[in-house]
Design an enzyme around this catalytic site. Structure first.
Site, short mmCIF file in Angstrom:
data_model
loop_
_atom_site.label_atom_id
_atom_site.label_comp_id
_atom_site.label_asym_id
_atom_site.label_seq_id
_atom_site.Cartn_x
_atom_site.Cartn_y
_atom_site.Cartn_z
N ASP A 184 0.87 -1.19 0.00
CA ASP A 184 0.00 0.00 0.00
C ASP A 184 0.91 1.24 0.00
O ASP A 184 2.05 1.15 -0.44
CB ASP A 184 -0.95 -0.07 1.21
CG ASP A 184 -2.24 0.72 0.99
OD1 ASP A 184 -2.22 1.71 0.24
OD2 ASP A 184 -3.28 0.35 1.58
N HIS A 204 2.40 1.98 -3.21
CA HIS A 204 1.43 2.90 -3.81
C HIS A 204 1.92 4.34 -3.69
O HIS A 204 1.13 5.27 -3.73
CB HIS A 204 0.05 2.73 -3.17
CG HIS A 204 -0.58 1.38 -3.43
ND1 HIS A 204 -1.86 1.07 -3.07
CD2 HIS A 204 -0.09 0.26 -4.02
CE1 HIS A 204 -2.14 -0.18 -3.42
NE2 HIS A 204 -1.08 -0.70 -4.00
#
Ligand SMILES: *[C@@H]1O[C@H](CO)[C@@H](O)[C@H](O)[C@H]1NC(C)=O
Ligand SMILES: *[C@@H]1O[C@H](CO)[C@@H](O)[C@H](O)[C@H]1NC(C)=O
Ligand SMILES: *[C@@H]1O[C@H](CO)[C@@H](O)[C@H](O)[C@H]1NC(C)=O
Ligand SMILES: *[C@@H]1O[C@H](CO)[C@@H](O)[C@H](O)[C@H]1NC(C)=O
Ligand SMILES: *[C@@H]1O[C@H](CO)[C@@H](O)[C@H](O)[C@H]1NC(C)=O
Length: 398
Positions: A222, A245
């Site tokens: 993430d 991310h």
């Protein structure tokens, strides 16, 4: 005059006391978890031993070193709560290993209410979250009864502190969360979890001021770093994010009465093999706040899907409650000297709110390439005010 034996021994004893007294002022007293019954054999549960060692270390009125020697220590959820009576250093030479599932808790290792904490690892110190089983449960948007899944390391109300040379692997949820912290330097850490492990953010920062993350490597499933409401004066420098991310602000505007985000700098960083590079994300909602004062400079992007992105229609999974455009005002954003490759056609996407357009967004010296069908790279703007100068590849839409 000859010294009597008793005088010699008195002088000796005095000297001994004096030297041990001065040494005690300079040196740490060691609180070795093994003396409290911990065993680093990878099997025995050490939760109570760690808590007993903490109790003594935290109540010690001088410099205390909580010491974990080499070995693998099984450890359940622990809260290390201050304030402590003296200075505390947490030295991790061993590996702390979480149970693969321990029921529902928000955090595995928590430090709270501590001033001047030093947490350090070294070549061998690591936190092993053993996340594999939990990842299957952490796909919360698909799972109505989503359980609480623990963060590996939670720092709450920690001030004037340092965390360095720590490794965290396979966190169940986020690796590190800071909340209510002030002046914390995090350096030379390495965080890793697989690219497809859900919600394994690297470092999440909320309601905190003066946080510096430097010289570190984050590869996770993430956001590498996420800056949340109430964050002020945050610096990320010389950090590699791969995979992940990217570096994010938000998501913001998800709930009422959120605090502003003010001052976030990312510099001298690399983002590689990542879904996003630098992202600001806000939900479409009537909840208002201000996100301002961003400097993103000297950043190399390699194969990043969205290298530069502002997304004020953030909604990672349907159904999306589009009752209102975003009321988060994004302003004063500088992107400077950002280069490398985009793995999609739109390398720069500035998609702001129709209710509150972005203000003073500046692009300077951007050089992002896309090599694929549909190329060359493009940029996209909506509801954004600002300017661009220097090199602009893709051509600027400002
Ligand atoms: C954090 O780093 C900055 C810059 O090097 C320094 O000024 C500050 O004193 C450091 N804070 C702590 C708590 O070590
Ligand atoms: C940047 O971070 C890496 C990884 O921690 C480190 O090896 C390197 O020395 C750092 N570079 C600088 C200039 O501090
Ligand atoms: C956010 O910033 C705005 C503009 O500076 C200010 O008016 C508002 O009070 C701030 N909100 C909070 C919660 O501090
Ligand atoms: C960025 O990194 C380079 C080389 O590693 C170094 O010389 C420079 O001082 C760094 N800049 C900042 C702003 O940290
Ligand atoms: C890039 O990420 C993908 C998953 O998105 C992974 O399978 C692949 O091994 C990564 N490549 C590199 C070079 O790290």
């Amino acid at each position: 005059m000859a010294l009597s034996a008793s005088m010699v021994s008195r002088v000796f004893i005095f000297a001994f006391f004096f030297s041990s007294f001065t040494a005690a002022q300079q040196k740490f007293s060691i609180f070795d978890v093994r003396k409290y019954g911990a065993v680093g054999d990878g099997r025995q549960d050490n939760t109570q031993a760690f808590l007993r060692a903490w109790e003594d270390a935290c109540r010690f009125k001088g410099k205390a070193r909580f010491y974990v020697a080499a070995g693998i220590y099984m450890l359940g959820s622990v809260n290390f709560i201050g304030p402590c009576f003296g200075r505390l250093e947490f030295q991790l030479k061993g590996v702390l290993r979480a149970p693969s599932w321990s029921g529902h808790s928000d955090s595995w290792i928590t430090f709270r209410y501590i001033d001047k904490l030093v947490m350090r690892g070294g070549a061998t110190g690591a936190l092993d979250g053993q996340g594999e089983y939990a990842w299957q449960l952490n796909d919360c948007h698909k799972n109505a009864n989503c359980p609480a899944i623990p963060t590996t390391l939670r720092l709450e109300f920690i001030s004037y502190s340092r965390v360095h040379h720590i490794r965290s692997i396979n966190s169940k949820n986020s690796h590190i969360v800071l909340f209510g912290c002030d002046n914390v330097n995090i350096s030379n850490i390495r965080l890793s979890a697989p690219y497809n492990s859900p919600n394994t953010d690297g470092i999440k920062i909320g309601s905190s001021t003066a946080i510096r993350i430097t010289n570190s490597i984050i590869g996770t499933g993430d956001d590498c770093v996420a800056v949340l409401p109430g964050s002020k004066d945050i610096l990320v420098s010389n950090v590699t994010c791969a995979p992940g991310h990217g570096f994010s602000v938000g998501s913001l505007g998800r709930s009422q009465k959120e605090e502003n985000v003010t001052g976030f700098t990312v510099q001298n960083c690399t983002v590689s093999n990542s879904t996003n590079g630098i992202r600001i994300k806000t939900w479409e909602s009537p909840y208002s706040s201000v996100a301002s004062g961003f400097i993103f400079q000297d950043i190399f992007m390699k194969d990043v899907e969205n290298p530069i992105i502002i997304d004020q229609m953030y909604c990672p999974y349907p159904p999306c409650n589009k009752q209102s455009p975003s009321h988060v005002q994004v302003k004063d954003v500088l992107y400077k000297n950002i280069w490398g490759t985009s793995s999609t056609e739109v390398a720069v996407s500035l998609s702001c709110s129709s209710a509150l357009p972005c203000e003073n967004v500046v692009l300077k010296d951007i050089n992002l390439n896309f090599q694929g069908s549909g190329g060359p790279a493009k940029s996209q703007c909506s509801f954004v005010n600002g300017l661009s100068y220097g090199q602009q590849r893709p051509p600027s839409c400002l």
